[in-house]
Design a protein around this motif. Structure first.
Motif, PDB file in Angstrom:
ATOM      1  N   VAL A  49      -7.930  14.174   6.120  1.00 39.82           N
ATOM      2  CA  VAL A  49      -8.624  12.881   6.256  1.00 39.82           C
ATOM      3  C   VAL A  49      -9.936  13.073   7.011  1.00 39.82           C
ATOM      4  O   VAL A  49     -10.991  12.562   6.603  1.00 39.82           O
ATOM      5  CB  VAL A  49      -7.730  11.856   6.978  1.00 39.82           C
ATOM      6  N   TYR A  50      -9.892  13.817   8.101  1.00 42.64           N
ATOM      7  CA  TYR A  50     -11.108  14.130   8.848  1.00 42.64           C
ATOM      8  C   TYR A  50     -12.134  14.808   7.931  1.00 42.64           C
ATOM      9  O   TYR A  50     -13.322  14.444   7.908  1.00 42.64           O
ATOM     10  CB  TYR A  50     -10.791  15.072  10.014  1.00 42.64           C
ATOM     11  N   GLY A  51     -11.667  15.819   7.219  1.00 40.19           N
ATOM     12  CA  GLY A  51     -12.560  16.605   6.382  1.00 40.19           C
ATOM     13  C   GLY A  51     -13.166  15.811   5.239  1.00 40.19           C
ATOM     14  O   GLY A  51     -14.363  15.919   4.954  1.00 40.19           O
ATOM     15  N   LEU A  52     -12.359  15.008   4.570  1.00 42.29           N
ATOM     16  CA  LEU A  52     -12.860  14.218   3.440  1.00 42.29           C
ATOM     17  C   LEU A  52     -13.878  13.180   3.905  1.00 42.29           C
ATOM     18  O   LEU A  52     -14.855  12.895   3.197  1.00 42.29           O
ATOM     19  CB  LEU A  52     -11.697  13.546   2.710  1.00 42.29           C
TER      20      LEU A  52
ATOM     21  N   GLY B 241      -9.958  18.883  18.598  1.00 41.92           N
ATOM     22  CA  GLY B 241      -9.745  20.216  19.141  1.00 41.92           C
ATOM     23  C   GLY B 241     -10.425  21.233  18.250  1.00 41.92           C
ATOM     24  O   GLY B 241     -11.259  20.890  17.396  1.00 41.92           O
ATOM     25  N   THR B 242     -10.060  22.500  18.407  1.00 42.54           N
ATOM     26  CA  THR B 242     -10.690  23.562  17.637  1.00 42.54           C
ATOM     27  C   THR B 242     -10.486  23.393  16.140  1.00 42.54           C
ATOM     28  O   THR B 242     -11.421  23.554  15.357  1.00 42.54           O
ATOM     29  CB  THR B 242     -10.119  24.932  18.072  1.00 42.54           C
ATOM     30  N   GLY B 243      -9.252  23.065  15.734  1.00 40.35           N
ATOM     31  CA  GLY B 243      -8.962  22.909  14.312  1.00 40.35           C
ATOM     32  C   GLY B 243      -9.720  21.760  13.682  1.00 40.35           C
ATOM     33  O   GLY B 243     -10.270  21.881  12.582  1.00 40.35           O
ATOM     34  N   VAL B 244      -9.772  20.630  14.383  1.00 37.34           N
ATOM     35  CA  VAL B 244     -10.512  19.467  13.889  1.00 37.34           C
ATOM     36  C   VAL B 244     -11.989  19.802  13.778  1.00 37.34           C
ATOM     37  O   VAL B 244     -12.652  19.492  12.773  1.00 37.34           O
ATOM     38  CB  VAL B 244     -10.306  18.256  14.820  1.00 37.34           C
ATOM     39  N   LEU B 245     -12.519  20.459  14.796  1.00 35.87           N
ATOM     40  CA  LEU B 245     -13.936  20.821  14.800  1.00 35.87           C
ATOM     41  C   LEU B 245     -14.276  21.736  13.626  1.00 35.87           C
ATOM     42  O   LEU B 245     -15.286  21.542  12.935  1.00 35.87           O
ATOM     43  CB  LEU B 245     -14.282  21.509  16.124  1.00 35.87           C
ATOM     44  N   TYR B 246     -13.422  22.722  13.394  1.00 34.73           N
ATOM     45  CA  TYR B 246     -13.688  23.649  12.294  1.00 34.73           C
ATOM     46  C   TYR B 246     -13.585  22.959  10.933  1.00 34.73           C
ATOM     47  O   TYR B 246     -14.391  23.212  10.031  1.00 34.73           O
ATOM     48  CB  TYR B 246     -12.719  24.834  12.343  1.00 34.73           C
ATOM     49  N   THR B 247     -12.609  22.075  10.777  1.00 37.56           N
ATOM     50  CA  THR B 247     -12.464  21.337   9.515  1.00 37.56           C
ATOM     51  C   THR B 247     -13.690  20.474   9.245  1.00 37.56           C
ATOM     52  O   THR B 247     -14.190  20.412   8.112  1.00 37.56           O
ATOM     53  CB  THR B 247     -11.193  20.461   9.555  1.00 37.56           C
ATOM     54  N   LEU B 248     -14.192  19.808  10.281  1.00 36.48           N
ATOM     55  CA  LEU B 248     -15.399  18.990  10.138  1.00 36.48           C
ATOM     56  C   LEU B 248     -16.603  19.858   9.778  1.00 36.48           C
ATOM     57  O   LEU B 248     -17.414  19.491   8.915  1.00 36.48           O
ATOM     58  CB  LEU B 248     -15.678  18.231  11.438  1.00 36.48           C
ATOM     59  N   ALA B 249     -16.711  21.010  10.441  1.00 40.69           N
ATOM     60  CA  ALA B 249     -17.829  21.914  10.164  1.00 40.69           C
ATOM     61  C   ALA B 249     -17.787  22.420   8.724  1.00 40.69           C
ATOM     62  O   ALA B 249     -18.808  22.474   8.035  1.00 40.69           O
ATOM     63  CB  ALA B 249     -17.801  23.087  11.142  1.00 40.69           C
TER      64      ALA B 249
END
Length: 241
Positions: free
Chosen positions: A199-202, A55-63
């Motif tokens: 976890v996504y971000g790392l 979602g938006t939060g996951v996308l932003y964290t990845l970015a």
């Protein structure tokens, strides 16, 4: 009638009545504990599915992870998690019901969210703002990442309605302290959100060096994030209560 009364008194005096009551209470307590455990597992599994879904939060964290590294991904995850607090509070105070019933309130918050997501898409294309590539994250940049993550979640009206519809399903009708239980469930949801986003971000930060060193890959990455933010903005624009 007198025979029934005498039999009842005899059972009571013999202590069988108390034992029957204790047995009933024990069985009721056991059933309640089984129900609570089942509902807790159901809540955790359902929450995990919702949180893991991109979602938006996951996308932003990845970015943030791909453009600024692991520290930025943790800051983004923290900001997105903080953005849940207003929605949780709104659900507990009944304000989420206003969003659900008031077309004007829902539309106002929705279009603010759409505008902000389109702004994020524009910033990604221009390689500016919170998604600009930086070799080092200072305190000021970290605060900016947190604030951006917070705004991304707080401007999503569907999140308030989600809490309004989701959490009450896991609270028993005879719960003595429903607000306390709701706070407990919300805290668990937020903790899971932060952990999953980290976890996504790392993971994204781990492969960052292979992407940042390639200008062509970074160009397509920015375009990809810009398109994803724009798509999420369009999806929110067509969202209904």
């Amino acid at each position: 009638m007198s025979g029934k009364i005498c039999a009842k008194n005899f059972i009571w005096l013999a202590g069988l009545g108390n034992r029957a009551k204790r047995a009933g209470s024990a069985s009721g307590l056991a059933a309640g504990m089984i129900w609570a455990k089942a509902m807790s597992i159901s809540f955790l599994v359902t929450s995990l599915i919702v949180i893991v879904s991109p979602g938006t939060g996951v996308l932003y964290t990845l970015a943030a992870a791909l453009t600024r590294g692991s520290r930025a991904s943790i800051a983004a995850a923290f900001g997105c998690t903080l953005g849940i607090v207003p929605h949780m509070s709104a659900a507990m105070l009944g304000l989420a019901a206003v969003l659900h019933t008031s077309a004007l309130a829902f539309a106002a918050l929705k279009w603010c969210g759409v505008a902000y997501l389109l702004y994020m898409a524009w910033q990604a294309l221009r390689e500016r703002g919170a998604l600009a590539v930086e070799p080092r994250l200072d305190a000021r940049s970290s605060r900016k990442v947190i604030v951006t993550g917070f705004l991304i979640n707080i401007l999503n009206p569907k999140l308030s309605i989600f809490f309004l519809a989701f959490l009450p399903q896991f609270i028993a009708a005879d719960e003595g302290h429903p607000l306390l239980k709701m706070l407990e469930l919300s805290g668990a949801f937020m903790a899971m959100t932060f952990a999953v986003f980290v976890v996504y971000g790392l993971f994204a930060a781990f492969v960052r060096d292979r992407i940042v060193t390639r200008p062509t890959a970074m160009t397509w990455l920015r375009r990809g994030f810009a398109g994803a933010f724009a798509a999420l903005g369009a999806k929110l624009a067509f969202a209904e209560r």
